[in-house]
Write a protein that holds these residues in place. Structure first.
Motif, PDB file in Angstrom:
ATOM      1  N   THR A  89      13.791 -17.787 -23.583  1.00  0.00           N
ATOM      2  CA  THR A  89      13.486 -17.597 -25.004  1.00  0.00           C
ATOM      3  C   THR A  89      14.641 -16.917 -25.720  1.00  0.00           C
ATOM      4  O   THR A  89      15.022 -17.315 -26.831  1.00  0.00           O
ATOM      5  N   SER A  93      16.687 -18.911 -28.526  1.00  0.00           N
ATOM      6  CA  SER A  93      16.568 -18.363 -29.881  1.00  0.00           C
ATOM      7  C   SER A  93      17.931 -18.005 -30.451  1.00  0.00           C
ATOM      8  O   SER A  93      18.204 -18.249 -31.635  1.00  0.00           O
ATOM      9  N   SER A 169       8.657 -21.895 -22.555  1.00  0.00           N
ATOM     10  CA  SER A 169       9.923 -21.390 -23.092  1.00  0.00           C
ATOM     11  C   SER A 169      10.318 -22.129 -24.362  1.00  0.00           C
ATOM     12  O   SER A 169      10.816 -21.519 -25.321  1.00  0.00           O
ATOM     13  N   LEU A 172       8.054 -20.942 -27.325  1.00  0.00           N
ATOM     14  CA  LEU A 172       8.398 -19.572 -27.718  1.00  0.00           C
ATOM     15  C   LEU A 172       9.750 -19.529 -28.412  1.00  0.00           C
ATOM     16  O   LEU A 172       9.945 -18.776 -29.378  1.00  0.00           O
ATOM     17  N   THR A 173      10.698 -20.331 -27.941  1.00  0.00           N
ATOM     18  CA  THR A 173      11.995 -20.412 -28.620  1.00  0.00           C
ATOM     19  C   THR A 173      11.834 -20.943 -30.032  1.00  0.00           C
ATOM     20  O   THR A 173      12.431 -20.415 -30.984  1.00  0.00           O
ATOM     21  N   TYR A 176      10.428 -17.928 -32.079  1.00  0.00           N
ATOM     22  CA  TYR A 176      11.194 -16.701 -32.277  1.00  0.00           C
ATOM     23  C   TYR A 176      12.643 -16.918 -32.698  1.00  0.00           C
ATOM     24  O   TYR A 176      13.346 -15.944 -32.978  1.00  0.00           O
ATOM     25  N   GLY A 233       9.113 -12.776 -25.571  1.00  0.00           N
ATOM     26  CA  GLY A 233       8.836 -13.782 -24.559  1.00  0.00           C
ATOM     27  C   GLY A 233       8.155 -13.203 -23.336  1.00  0.00           C
ATOM     28  O   GLY A 233       7.256 -13.809 -22.756  1.00  0.00           O
TER      29      GLY A 233
END
Length: 592
Positions: A89, A93, A169, A172-173, A176, A233
Protein backbone atom coordinates in the motif's frame (compact mmCIF):
# COMPACT_ATOMS: atom_id res chain seq x y z
CA UNK A 1 14.19 40.07 69.99
CA UNK A 2 15.29 39.09 66.51
CA UNK A 3 12.62 37.30 64.58
CA UNK A 4 13.29 33.76 63.45
CA UNK A 5 13.89 33.35 59.70
CA UNK A 6 11.03 31.73 57.79
CA UNK A 7 11.47 28.01 57.26
CA UNK A 8 13.13 27.07 54.01
CA UNK A 9 10.80 25.47 51.52
CA UNK A 10 11.76 22.20 49.97
CA UNK A 11 11.73 21.64 46.22
CA UNK A 12 8.58 19.55 46.57
CA UNK A 13 6.95 22.34 48.55
CA UNK A 14 7.84 24.88 45.89
CA UNK A 15 6.33 22.71 43.18
CA UNK A 16 3.19 22.17 45.27
CA UNK A 17 2.85 25.91 45.84
CA UNK A 18 3.23 26.59 42.14
CA UNK A 19 0.60 23.97 41.35
CA UNK A 20 -1.82 25.56 43.83
CA UNK A 21 -1.19 28.99 42.32
CA UNK A 22 -1.69 27.66 38.82
CA UNK A 23 -4.98 26.04 39.75
CA UNK A 24 -6.34 29.42 40.78
CA UNK A 25 -6.11 30.55 37.15
CA UNK A 26 -9.27 29.84 35.11
CA UNK A 27 -7.25 28.59 32.12
CA UNK A 28 -5.38 26.11 34.31
CA UNK A 29 -8.66 24.87 35.81
CA UNK A 30 -10.04 24.45 32.28
CA UNK A 31 -6.89 22.57 31.27
CA UNK A 32 -7.14 20.27 34.30
CA UNK A 33 -10.81 19.52 33.57
CA UNK A 34 -10.19 18.77 29.90
CA UNK A 35 -7.23 16.58 30.84
CA UNK A 36 -9.52 14.63 33.15
CA UNK A 37 -12.03 14.14 30.31
CA UNK A 38 -9.27 13.02 27.93
CA UNK A 39 -8.01 10.62 30.58
CA UNK A 40 -11.45 9.01 30.80
CA UNK A 41 -11.86 8.85 27.02
CA UNK A 42 -8.34 7.88 25.97
CA UNK A 43 -6.11 6.72 28.82
CA UNK A 44 -8.66 4.73 30.82
CA UNK A 45 -9.73 2.46 27.92
CA UNK A 46 -6.10 1.67 27.11
CA UNK A 47 -5.32 0.96 30.77
CA UNK A 48 -8.46 -1.18 31.02
CA UNK A 49 -7.42 -3.07 27.89
CA UNK A 50 -3.99 -3.90 29.32
CA UNK A 51 -5.36 -4.58 32.79
CA UNK A 52 -7.88 -7.08 31.45
CA UNK A 53 -5.09 -9.15 29.91
CA UNK A 54 -3.15 -9.10 33.21
CA UNK A 55 -6.00 -10.27 35.41
CA UNK A 56 -6.58 -13.86 36.47
CA UNK A 57 -7.82 -15.78 33.47
CA UNK A 58 -6.37 -13.30 30.97
CA UNK A 59 -2.64 -13.70 31.54
CA UNK A 60 -2.55 -17.02 29.67
CA UNK A 61 -3.56 -15.17 26.51
CA UNK A 62 -0.10 -13.61 26.25
CA UNK A 63 1.51 -17.03 26.09
CA UNK A 64 -1.12 -18.30 23.67
CA UNK A 65 -0.48 -15.40 21.31
CA UNK A 66 3.33 -15.22 21.51
CA UNK A 67 4.60 -18.68 22.44
CA UNK A 68 2.25 -21.57 21.76
CA UNK A 69 1.37 -23.90 18.90
CA UNK A 70 -1.37 -21.37 18.02
CA UNK A 71 1.06 -18.42 17.70
CA UNK A 72 1.75 -19.06 14.03
CA UNK A 73 -1.90 -18.63 13.09
CA UNK A 74 -2.82 -16.15 15.80
CA UNK A 75 0.04 -13.67 15.48
CA UNK A 76 3.04 -14.33 13.27
CA UNK A 77 1.36 -15.17 9.97
CA UNK A 78 -1.28 -12.40 10.31
CA UNK A 79 1.47 -9.93 11.25
CA UNK A 80 3.46 -10.95 8.18
CA UNK A 81 0.38 -10.49 6.02
CA UNK A 82 -0.29 -7.10 7.60
CA UNK A 83 3.26 -5.95 6.90
CA UNK A 84 3.05 -7.27 3.32
CA UNK A 85 -0.17 -5.33 2.72
CA UNK A 86 1.26 -2.23 4.42
CA UNK A 87 4.43 -2.22 2.29
CA UNK A 88 2.47 -2.75 -0.94
CA UNK A 89 0.00 0.00 0.00
CA UNK A 90 2.80 2.43 0.88
CA UNK A 91 4.74 1.75 -2.33
CA UNK A 92 1.70 1.91 -4.59
CA UNK A 93 0.27 5.03 -2.92
CA UNK A 94 3.58 6.88 -3.18
CA UNK A 95 4.13 5.98 -6.85
CA UNK A 96 0.58 6.76 -8.00
CA UNK A 97 0.10 9.79 -5.75
CA UNK A 98 3.52 11.20 -6.63
CA UNK A 99 2.98 10.71 -10.37
CA UNK A 100 -0.44 12.39 -10.33
CA UNK A 101 0.87 15.23 -8.15
CA UNK A 102 3.69 15.82 -10.63
CA UNK A 103 1.26 15.78 -13.57
CA UNK A 104 -1.21 18.16 -11.92
CA UNK A 105 1.34 20.62 -10.50
CA UNK A 106 4.29 20.54 -12.86
CA UNK A 107 2.85 19.94 -16.34
CA UNK A 108 0.54 21.78 -18.74
CA UNK A 109 -1.87 18.95 -19.43
CA UNK A 110 -5.37 20.34 -20.16
CA UNK A 111 -7.94 19.72 -17.45
CA UNK A 112 -5.39 19.10 -14.74
CA UNK A 113 -7.58 20.93 -12.22
CA UNK A 114 -10.22 18.23 -12.78
CA UNK A 115 -7.54 15.56 -12.40
CA UNK A 116 -6.59 17.11 -9.07
CA UNK A 117 -10.21 17.15 -7.90
CA UNK A 118 -10.88 13.54 -8.89
CA UNK A 119 -7.61 12.39 -7.32
CA UNK A 120 -8.77 13.61 -3.90
CA UNK A 121 -12.17 11.86 -3.96
CA UNK A 122 -11.11 8.26 -3.07
CA UNK A 123 -9.90 9.36 0.37
CA UNK A 124 -13.36 10.80 1.09
CA UNK A 125 -14.97 7.45 0.27
CA UNK A 126 -15.24 4.58 2.74
CA UNK A 127 -12.42 2.11 2.15
CA UNK A 128 -14.90 -0.73 1.65
CA UNK A 129 -16.43 1.07 -1.37
CA UNK A 130 -13.42 0.19 -3.51
CA UNK A 131 -13.28 -3.33 -2.04
CA UNK A 132 -16.94 -3.94 -2.93
CA UNK A 133 -16.39 -2.55 -6.42
CA UNK A 134 -13.41 -4.87 -6.90
CA UNK A 135 -15.43 -7.84 -5.69
CA UNK A 136 -18.29 -6.95 -8.04
CA UNK A 137 -15.91 -6.98 -11.00
CA UNK A 138 -13.39 -9.76 -10.22
CA UNK A 139 -15.20 -12.21 -7.94
CA UNK A 140 -14.87 -15.79 -9.23
CA UNK A 141 -16.42 -19.08 -8.20
CA UNK A 142 -13.67 -20.17 -5.78
CA UNK A 143 -15.80 -19.82 -2.66
CA UNK A 144 -19.20 -20.36 -4.23
CA UNK A 145 -22.07 -17.93 -4.41
CA UNK A 146 -22.54 -15.30 -7.10
CA UNK A 147 -19.70 -14.38 -9.43
CA UNK A 148 -18.47 -11.03 -10.65
CA UNK A 149 -19.06 -9.06 -13.82
CA UNK A 150 -16.06 -10.47 -15.71
CA UNK A 151 -16.93 -14.10 -14.97
CA UNK A 152 -20.54 -13.45 -16.01
CA UNK A 153 -19.19 -12.07 -19.29
CA UNK A 154 -17.18 -15.24 -19.86
CA UNK A 155 -13.78 -13.96 -18.72
CA UNK A 156 -11.78 -16.34 -16.50
CA UNK A 157 -10.50 -14.59 -13.38
CA UNK A 158 -7.57 -16.27 -11.58
CA UNK A 159 -7.85 -16.82 -7.84
CA UNK A 160 -4.89 -14.53 -7.03
CA UNK A 161 -6.67 -11.64 -8.74
CA UNK A 162 -10.03 -12.25 -7.03
CA UNK A 163 -8.88 -12.94 -3.46
CA UNK A 164 -5.93 -12.47 -1.15
CA UNK A 165 -3.05 -10.00 -0.94
CA UNK A 166 -3.21 -8.65 -4.51
CA UNK A 167 -6.80 -7.30 -4.42
CA UNK A 168 -6.41 -6.20 -0.78
CA UNK A 169 -3.27 -4.19 -1.57
CA UNK A 170 -4.67 -2.84 -4.84
CA UNK A 171 -7.89 -1.52 -3.29
CA UNK A 172 -6.09 -0.02 -0.29
CA UNK A 173 -3.65 1.68 -2.66
CA UNK A 174 -6.57 3.05 -4.68
CA UNK A 175 -8.00 4.47 -1.45
CA UNK A 176 -4.90 5.91 0.23
CA UNK A 177 -2.97 7.27 -2.76
CA UNK A 178 -5.12 10.41 -2.39
CA UNK A 179 -3.30 11.15 0.87
CA UNK A 180 0.11 10.95 -0.81
CA UNK A 181 -1.21 13.00 -3.71
CA UNK A 182 -2.33 15.87 -1.49
CA UNK A 183 0.89 15.93 0.53
CA UNK A 184 3.21 15.74 -2.49
CA UNK A 185 1.15 18.20 -4.57
CA UNK A 186 1.34 20.79 -1.79
CA UNK A 187 5.12 20.29 -1.57
CA UNK A 188 5.61 20.53 -5.34
CA UNK A 189 3.55 23.71 -5.45
CA UNK A 190 6.14 25.35 -3.17
CA UNK A 191 9.11 24.60 -5.48
CA UNK A 192 10.42 27.91 -6.86
CA UNK A 193 10.58 27.77 -10.65
CA UNK A 194 13.31 30.43 -10.71
CA UNK A 195 15.68 28.06 -8.92
CA UNK A 196 15.01 25.31 -11.44
CA UNK A 197 15.51 27.64 -14.38
CA UNK A 198 18.75 29.00 -12.91
CA UNK A 199 20.08 25.46 -12.51
CA UNK A 200 19.23 24.65 -16.12
CA UNK A 201 21.05 27.80 -17.31
CA UNK A 202 24.20 26.51 -15.61
CA UNK A 203 24.01 23.38 -17.75
CA UNK A 204 22.29 21.00 -15.32
CA UNK A 205 20.19 18.31 -16.96
CA UNK A 206 16.48 17.97 -16.29
CA UNK A 207 17.15 14.78 -14.32
CA UNK A 208 19.74 16.49 -12.14
CA UNK A 209 17.44 19.47 -11.51
CA UNK A 210 14.69 17.08 -10.43
CA UNK A 211 17.10 15.11 -8.23
CA UNK A 212 18.93 18.02 -6.57
CA UNK A 213 16.21 20.69 -6.34
CA UNK A 214 12.69 19.26 -6.56
CA UNK A 215 13.24 15.90 -4.86
CA UNK A 216 14.73 17.26 -1.58
CA UNK A 217 11.72 19.57 -1.22
CA UNK A 218 9.11 16.85 -1.72
CA UNK A 219 11.01 14.03 0.02
CA UNK A 220 9.51 14.74 3.50
CA UNK A 221 6.00 14.73 2.00
CA UNK A 222 6.74 11.47 0.18
CA UNK A 223 8.05 9.83 3.35
CA UNK A 224 5.09 11.06 5.40
CA UNK A 225 2.59 9.86 2.81
CA UNK A 226 4.28 6.46 2.52
CA UNK A 227 4.40 5.85 6.26
CA UNK A 228 0.82 6.99 6.79
CA UNK A 229 -0.32 4.68 3.97
CA UNK A 230 1.71 1.87 5.54
CA UNK A 231 0.06 2.43 8.93
CA UNK A 232 -3.42 2.52 7.38
CA UNK A 233 -2.70 -0.61 5.36
CA UNK A 234 -1.53 -2.50 8.45
CA UNK A 235 -4.50 -1.51 10.59
CA UNK A 236 -7.33 -1.56 8.01
CA UNK A 237 -10.00 -4.13 8.80
CA UNK A 238 -12.78 -4.13 6.26
CA UNK A 239 -10.79 -4.59 3.04
CA UNK A 240 -8.89 -7.69 4.25
CA UNK A 241 -12.16 -8.97 5.72
CA UNK A 242 -14.02 -8.69 2.41
CA UNK A 243 -11.27 -9.80 0.04
CA UNK A 244 -9.02 -11.90 2.27
CA UNK A 245 -11.08 -13.79 4.83
CA UNK A 246 -12.93 -15.93 2.23
CA UNK A 247 -9.54 -17.54 1.39
CA UNK A 248 -8.22 -17.40 4.97
CA UNK A 249 -5.87 -14.51 4.31
CA UNK A 250 -5.76 -13.08 7.84
CA UNK A 251 -4.23 -9.84 9.05
CA UNK A 252 -3.86 -8.62 12.63
CA UNK A 253 -7.09 -6.64 12.41
CA UNK A 254 -9.18 -9.54 11.07
CA UNK A 255 -7.70 -11.92 13.66
CA UNK A 256 -8.54 -9.40 16.37
CA UNK A 257 -12.13 -9.08 15.15
CA UNK A 258 -12.53 -12.84 14.86
CA UNK A 259 -11.25 -13.44 18.38
CA UNK A 260 -13.48 -10.87 20.06
CA UNK A 261 -16.59 -11.60 17.99
CA UNK A 262 -16.36 -15.32 18.92
CA UNK A 263 -15.94 -14.62 22.64
CA UNK A 264 -12.17 -15.16 22.83
CA UNK A 265 -11.76 -11.66 24.24
CA UNK A 266 -8.46 -12.10 26.12
CA UNK A 267 -6.54 -13.11 23.01
CA UNK A 268 -8.35 -10.42 21.05
CA UNK A 269 -7.25 -7.80 23.56
CA UNK A 270 -3.63 -9.00 23.35
CA UNK A 271 -3.78 -8.69 19.57
CA UNK A 272 -5.23 -5.20 20.03
CA UNK A 273 -2.22 -4.21 22.12
CA UNK A 274 0.12 -5.65 19.48
CA UNK A 275 -1.66 -3.67 16.75
CA UNK A 276 -1.45 -0.47 18.80
CA UNK A 277 2.28 -0.96 19.38
CA UNK A 278 2.91 -1.60 15.67
CA UNK A 279 0.95 1.51 14.65
CA UNK A 280 2.72 3.64 17.29
CA UNK A 281 6.14 2.46 16.07
CA UNK A 282 5.22 3.40 12.51
CA UNK A 283 4.07 6.88 13.54
CA UNK A 284 7.19 7.35 15.66
CA UNK A 285 9.35 6.39 12.66
CA UNK A 286 7.42 8.86 10.53
CA UNK A 287 8.05 11.66 13.02
CA UNK A 288 11.75 10.82 13.28
CA UNK A 289 12.29 10.55 9.54
CA UNK A 290 10.45 13.74 8.62
CA UNK A 291 11.37 15.77 11.69
CA UNK A 292 15.06 15.02 11.42
CA UNK A 293 15.46 16.01 7.79
CA UNK A 294 17.12 19.17 6.67
CA UNK A 295 14.88 22.15 6.11
CA UNK A 296 14.61 23.66 2.65
CA UNK A 297 13.39 27.24 2.48
CA UNK A 298 10.92 27.55 -0.36
CA UNK A 299 8.93 30.60 0.79
CA UNK A 300 10.91 33.81 0.82
CA UNK A 301 10.30 37.53 0.65
CA UNK A 302 11.00 37.44 -3.08
CA UNK A 303 8.18 36.33 -5.32
CA UNK A 304 8.69 33.06 -7.14
CA UNK A 305 6.85 31.67 -10.11
CA UNK A 306 5.70 28.19 -10.80
CA UNK A 307 7.60 26.22 -13.43
CA UNK A 308 5.78 23.93 -15.83
CA UNK A 309 7.46 21.10 -17.68
CA UNK A 310 6.94 20.86 -21.43
CA UNK A 311 6.42 17.15 -22.09
CA UNK A 312 6.63 17.45 -25.86
CA UNK A 313 5.73 14.15 -27.58
CA UNK A 314 5.20 12.50 -24.18
CA UNK A 315 2.30 14.80 -23.32
CA UNK A 316 -0.44 12.54 -24.68
CA UNK A 317 0.85 9.25 -23.20
CA UNK A 318 1.37 10.88 -19.80
CA UNK A 319 -2.08 12.47 -19.91
CA UNK A 320 -3.64 9.15 -20.96
CA UNK A 321 -1.95 7.32 -18.08
CA UNK A 322 -3.03 9.98 -15.56
CA UNK A 323 -6.64 9.90 -16.72
CA UNK A 324 -6.59 6.09 -16.73
CA UNK A 325 -5.41 6.00 -13.10
CA UNK A 326 -8.07 8.49 -11.99
CA UNK A 327 -10.77 6.67 -13.92
CA UNK A 328 -9.83 3.30 -12.39
CA UNK A 329 -9.77 4.64 -8.83
CA UNK A 330 -12.64 7.12 -8.87
CA UNK A 331 -14.97 6.96 -11.88
CA UNK A 332 -15.14 3.23 -12.59
CA UNK A 333 -15.67 2.09 -8.95
CA UNK A 334 -18.50 4.57 -8.55
CA UNK A 335 -20.16 3.44 -11.77
CA UNK A 336 -19.73 -0.23 -10.82
CA UNK A 337 -21.35 0.28 -7.42
CA UNK A 338 -24.33 2.14 -8.87
CA UNK A 339 -24.92 -0.21 -11.81
CA UNK A 340 -24.42 -3.40 -9.81
CA UNK A 341 -27.02 -2.22 -7.29
CA UNK A 342 -29.54 -2.14 -10.16
CA UNK A 343 -28.99 -5.60 -11.69
CA UNK A 344 -31.71 -8.23 -11.26
CA UNK A 345 -29.16 -11.00 -10.76
CA UNK A 346 -25.96 -10.25 -8.90
CA UNK A 347 -23.35 -8.62 -11.15
CA UNK A 348 -25.09 -9.87 -14.29
CA UNK A 349 -25.78 -6.97 -16.63
CA UNK A 350 -27.52 -9.26 -19.13
CA UNK A 351 -30.27 -10.05 -16.59
CA UNK A 352 -31.72 -6.56 -16.86
CA UNK A 353 -32.00 -3.74 -14.36
CA UNK A 354 -34.43 -3.00 -11.58
CA UNK A 355 -34.96 -0.42 -8.84
CA UNK A 356 -36.15 -3.11 -6.45
CA UNK A 357 -33.02 -3.01 -4.30
CA UNK A 358 -33.62 0.71 -3.81
CA UNK A 359 -37.38 1.17 -3.56
CA UNK A 360 -38.92 -2.32 -3.82
CA UNK A 361 -41.03 -4.03 -1.19
CA UNK A 362 -40.50 -7.45 0.34
CA UNK A 363 -40.40 -10.09 -2.41
CA UNK A 364 -39.13 -13.68 -1.95
CA UNK A 365 -37.67 -13.53 -5.47
CA UNK A 366 -35.20 -10.82 -4.42
CA UNK A 367 -32.59 -11.08 -1.64
CA UNK A 368 -34.59 -13.67 0.32
CA UNK A 369 -37.47 -11.23 0.80
CA UNK A 370 -35.46 -8.23 1.99
CA UNK A 371 -37.02 -4.96 0.75
CA UNK A 372 -35.14 -2.18 -1.00
CA UNK A 373 -32.99 0.02 1.18
CA UNK A 374 -35.42 2.95 1.03
CA UNK A 375 -38.23 0.68 2.20
CA UNK A 376 -36.24 -1.23 4.81
CA UNK A 377 -36.92 -0.06 8.39
CA UNK A 378 -33.53 -1.37 9.54
CA UNK A 379 -31.72 0.63 6.85
CA UNK A 380 -33.71 3.74 7.68
CA UNK A 381 -32.95 3.29 11.38
CA UNK A 382 -29.27 2.74 10.58
CA UNK A 383 -29.23 5.88 8.41
CA UNK A 384 -30.71 7.92 11.23
CA UNK A 385 -28.26 6.40 13.71
CA UNK A 386 -25.32 7.07 11.39
CA UNK A 387 -26.21 10.70 10.73
CA UNK A 388 -27.04 11.30 14.41
CA UNK A 389 -23.78 9.62 15.44
CA UNK A 390 -21.80 11.82 13.05
CA UNK A 391 -23.51 14.98 14.31
CA UNK A 392 -23.12 14.09 18.01
CA UNK A 393 -19.45 13.15 17.59
CA UNK A 394 -18.77 16.28 15.54
CA UNK A 395 -20.37 18.48 18.21
CA UNK A 396 -18.77 16.66 21.14
CA UNK A 397 -15.31 16.49 19.58
CA UNK A 398 -15.63 20.09 18.36
CA UNK A 399 -16.46 21.50 21.79
CA UNK A 400 -13.85 19.39 23.57
CA UNK A 401 -11.28 20.16 20.87
CA UNK A 402 -11.88 23.88 21.23
CA UNK A 403 -11.51 23.76 25.01
CA UNK A 404 -8.36 21.64 24.81
CA UNK A 405 -6.91 23.93 22.14
CA UNK A 406 -7.69 26.97 24.26
CA UNK A 407 -6.00 25.42 27.28
CA UNK A 408 -2.94 24.54 25.17
CA UNK A 409 -2.54 27.90 23.45
CA UNK A 410 -3.58 30.23 26.28
CA UNK A 411 -2.01 28.56 29.32
CA UNK A 412 0.59 30.70 31.13
CA UNK A 413 2.85 29.85 34.03
CA UNK A 414 2.58 26.10 33.46
CA UNK A 415 4.78 24.01 31.23
CA UNK A 416 3.56 20.50 31.89
CA UNK A 417 -0.18 21.09 31.35
CA UNK A 418 -0.11 22.21 27.67
CA UNK A 419 2.44 19.54 26.81
CA UNK A 420 0.47 16.80 28.55
CA UNK A 421 -2.76 17.88 26.85
CA UNK A 422 -1.04 17.87 23.47
CA UNK A 423 0.39 14.38 23.96
CA UNK A 424 -2.81 12.81 25.33
CA UNK A 425 -4.96 14.38 22.60
CA UNK A 426 -2.63 12.93 19.94
CA UNK A 427 -2.62 9.37 21.33
CA UNK A 428 -5.84 8.22 19.54
CA UNK A 429 -4.14 8.96 16.22
CA UNK A 430 -1.77 6.09 17.03
CA UNK A 431 -4.57 3.61 17.79
CA UNK A 432 -6.23 1.71 14.93
CA UNK A 433 -10.00 2.02 15.02
CA UNK A 434 -10.74 -1.64 15.68
CA UNK A 435 -8.22 -1.68 18.56
CA UNK A 436 -9.82 1.43 20.08
CA UNK A 437 -13.22 -0.25 19.82
CA UNK A 438 -11.81 -3.25 21.67
CA UNK A 439 -10.40 -0.94 24.35
CA UNK A 440 -13.83 0.63 24.90
CA UNK A 441 -15.42 -2.80 25.26
CA UNK A 442 -12.77 -3.74 27.81
CA UNK A 443 -13.34 -0.54 29.81
CA UNK A 444 -17.08 0.12 29.44
CA UNK A 445 -18.43 -3.32 28.54
CA UNK A 446 -19.16 -4.08 32.19
CA UNK A 447 -20.68 -1.93 34.97
CA UNK A 448 -18.28 0.43 36.76
CA UNK A 449 -19.73 1.32 40.14
CA UNK A 450 -22.99 3.21 39.54
CA UNK A 451 -22.28 3.41 35.79
CA UNK A 452 -24.03 0.57 33.92
CA UNK A 453 -22.53 -1.34 31.04
CA UNK A 454 -22.51 0.84 27.93
CA UNK A 455 -22.04 -1.96 25.41
CA UNK A 456 -24.81 -1.96 22.82
CA UNK A 457 -25.85 1.61 23.61
CA UNK A 458 -25.61 4.74 21.49
CA UNK A 459 -23.51 6.35 24.22
CA UNK A 460 -20.53 4.04 23.72
CA UNK A 461 -20.55 4.80 19.99
CA UNK A 462 -20.48 8.54 20.67
CA UNK A 463 -17.77 8.29 23.33
CA UNK A 464 -15.59 6.09 21.14
CA UNK A 465 -16.14 8.42 18.20
CA UNK A 466 -15.12 11.48 20.21
CA UNK A 467 -12.02 9.67 21.46
CA UNK A 468 -11.06 8.55 17.94
CA UNK A 469 -11.52 11.98 16.32
CA UNK A 470 -10.21 14.24 19.08
CA UNK A 471 -6.77 14.61 17.36
CA UNK A 472 -8.47 16.16 14.32
CA UNK A 473 -10.70 18.38 16.46
CA UNK A 474 -7.78 19.65 18.57
CA UNK A 475 -5.70 20.47 15.52
CA UNK A 476 -8.62 22.24 13.85
CA UNK A 477 -9.20 24.21 17.05
CA UNK A 478 -5.53 25.10 17.42
CA UNK A 479 -5.35 26.26 13.81
CA UNK A 480 -8.47 28.41 14.23
CA UNK A 481 -7.29 29.88 17.55
CA UNK A 482 -3.91 30.83 16.07
CA UNK A 483 -5.74 33.35 13.87
CA UNK A 484 -7.37 35.13 16.83
CA UNK A 485 -5.23 37.83 18.40
CA UNK A 486 -4.91 37.84 22.17
CA UNK A 487 -5.70 41.57 22.07
CA UNK A 488 -9.32 40.81 21.23
CA UNK A 489 -9.63 38.57 24.26
CA UNK A 490 -7.83 41.06 26.51
CA UNK A 491 -10.45 43.65 25.57
CA UNK A 492 -13.15 41.27 26.74
CA UNK A 493 -11.24 40.72 30.00
CA UNK A 494 -11.12 44.46 30.59
CA UNK A 495 -14.88 44.56 30.02
CA UNK A 496 -15.29 42.03 32.84
CA UNK A 497 -16.06 38.93 30.77
CA UNK A 498 -15.24 35.64 32.47
CA UNK A 499 -13.50 32.68 30.86
CA UNK A 500 -16.54 30.87 29.49
CA UNK A 501 -18.19 34.15 28.49
CA UNK A 502 -15.07 34.97 26.44
CA UNK A 503 -15.03 31.54 24.83
CA UNK A 504 -18.74 31.64 24.00
CA UNK A 505 -19.06 35.28 22.94
CA UNK A 506 -15.64 36.01 21.43
CA UNK A 507 -13.60 32.91 20.63
CA UNK A 508 -16.34 30.65 19.27
CA UNK A 509 -17.81 33.19 16.78
CA UNK A 510 -14.36 34.20 15.50
CA UNK A 511 -13.27 30.60 14.99
CA UNK A 512 -16.66 29.29 13.83
CA UNK A 513 -15.63 28.82 10.19
CA UNK A 514 -12.56 26.76 10.97
CA UNK A 515 -14.36 24.79 13.67
CA UNK A 516 -17.25 24.04 11.33
CA UNK A 517 -14.87 22.75 8.67
CA UNK A 518 -13.18 20.52 11.24
CA UNK A 519 -16.58 19.35 12.46
CA UNK A 520 -17.67 18.38 8.96
CA UNK A 521 -14.49 16.35 8.50
CA UNK A 522 -15.15 14.58 11.80
CA UNK A 523 -18.71 13.91 10.65
CA UNK A 524 -17.41 12.35 7.42
CA UNK A 525 -14.92 10.24 9.35
CA UNK A 526 -17.69 8.77 11.48
CA UNK A 527 -20.10 8.19 8.60
CA UNK A 528 -17.60 6.21 6.51
CA UNK A 529 -15.60 4.47 9.22
CA UNK A 530 -16.27 0.79 9.88
CA UNK A 531 -13.21 -0.29 11.87
CA UNK A 532 -14.17 1.72 14.97
CA UNK A 533 -17.83 0.69 15.15
CA UNK A 534 -17.70 -2.90 13.88
CA UNK A 535 -17.19 -4.24 17.42
CA UNK A 536 -19.44 -1.67 19.13
CA UNK A 537 -22.59 -1.65 16.98
CA UNK A 538 -25.28 -4.24 17.70
CA UNK A 539 -28.42 -5.35 15.83
CA UNK A 540 -30.41 -3.15 18.18
CA UNK A 541 -28.17 -0.17 17.37
CA UNK A 542 -27.25 -0.57 13.66
CA UNK A 543 -25.17 1.83 11.58
CA UNK A 544 -24.80 1.89 7.81
CA UNK A 545 -21.17 0.79 7.60
CA UNK A 546 -21.78 -2.34 9.67
CA UNK A 547 -24.89 -3.25 7.67
CA UNK A 548 -22.87 -2.91 4.47
CA UNK A 549 -20.31 -5.39 5.79
CA UNK A 550 -23.04 -7.79 6.92
CA UNK A 551 -24.88 -7.65 3.57
CA UNK A 552 -21.63 -8.26 1.70
CA UNK A 553 -20.72 -11.19 3.98
CA UNK A 554 -24.16 -12.71 3.33
CA UNK A 555 -23.72 -12.23 -0.45
CA UNK A 556 -26.49 -9.64 -0.78
CA UNK A 557 -24.32 -7.68 -3.19
CA UNK A 558 -26.95 -5.30 -4.58
CA UNK A 559 -28.04 -4.20 -1.11
CA UNK A 560 -24.44 -3.82 0.09
CA UNK A 561 -23.52 -1.72 -2.93
CA UNK A 562 -26.65 0.42 -2.66
CA UNK A 563 -25.94 1.22 1.00
CA UNK A 564 -22.32 2.00 0.08
CA UNK A 565 -23.52 4.48 -2.54
CA UNK A 566 -25.60 6.22 0.13
CA UNK A 567 -22.58 6.44 2.44
CA UNK A 568 -20.39 7.70 -0.41
CA UNK A 569 -22.90 10.42 -1.35
CA UNK A 570 -23.09 11.62 2.26
CA UNK A 571 -19.30 11.53 2.69
CA UNK A 572 -18.35 13.20 -0.59
CA UNK A 573 -21.13 15.78 -0.26
CA UNK A 574 -20.03 16.75 3.23
CA UNK A 575 -16.37 16.86 2.14
CA UNK A 576 -17.14 19.15 -0.80
CA UNK A 577 -19.15 21.38 1.54
CA UNK A 578 -16.22 21.56 3.95
CA UNK A 579 -13.81 22.46 1.14
CA UNK A 580 -16.08 25.22 -0.11
CA UNK A 581 -16.59 26.69 3.35
CA UNK A 582 -12.88 26.49 4.02
CA UNK A 583 -12.41 28.96 1.19
CA UNK A 584 -8.79 28.04 0.56
CA UNK A 585 -7.82 27.22 -2.99
CA UNK A 586 -5.81 24.07 -3.56
CA UNK A 587 -2.20 24.96 -4.42
CA UNK A 588 -2.30 23.01 -7.66
CA UNK A 589 -5.29 25.03 -8.87
CA UNK A 590 -3.38 28.29 -8.82
CA UNK A 591 -2.31 29.64 -12.16
CA UNK A 592 -4.05 26.74 -13.90
Amino acid sequence: MPTAPPPRRTAAGVRLARARTALTRPTAVLGACTLLILTVLVVAPLVGLVNTTLMEGGRDAWGDVFASPMSENLLWRPMGNSILVGVATAAGSTVIGGFLAWVVVMTRIPGRWLLGLLATIPFALPSFALALAWESVFRNGLIGGSTGILVNLGVAVPDWLAWGPVPVSATLTAHYFSLSFMLIAAALASVNGDLMEAAELTGASTLRVARDIALPVVAPAMVSGALLAFAEGVSNFVTPALLGLPVRFHTLSTRLYGAISTGDVSRGYVLSIVLIVVAAMIMYASTRLTGGRRNFATITGKGGRRRSVDLGPWARPVAALAWLLVACTTVVPGAVLVLSSLTRRTNDFTSGFTLHYWIGGSDPAFAQGRPGILNNPQILQATGNTVLLGVCVALGAGVLGLLVSYAITRSTGSRWLPGTLGVVSFVPFLIPGIALGAAFIAQFGAPIGPIPSLYGTFAILVLAGIAATIPFAVRSGTSALSQVSRDVEESAVMAGAGLFRRIGAVIAPLTARGLFTGGVLVFVQMVRDLSLVVLLATPAMPVLAVLTYQYSSENFTQLANAVTVVIAVISVGATVLARRLEGAAQPWNQNS
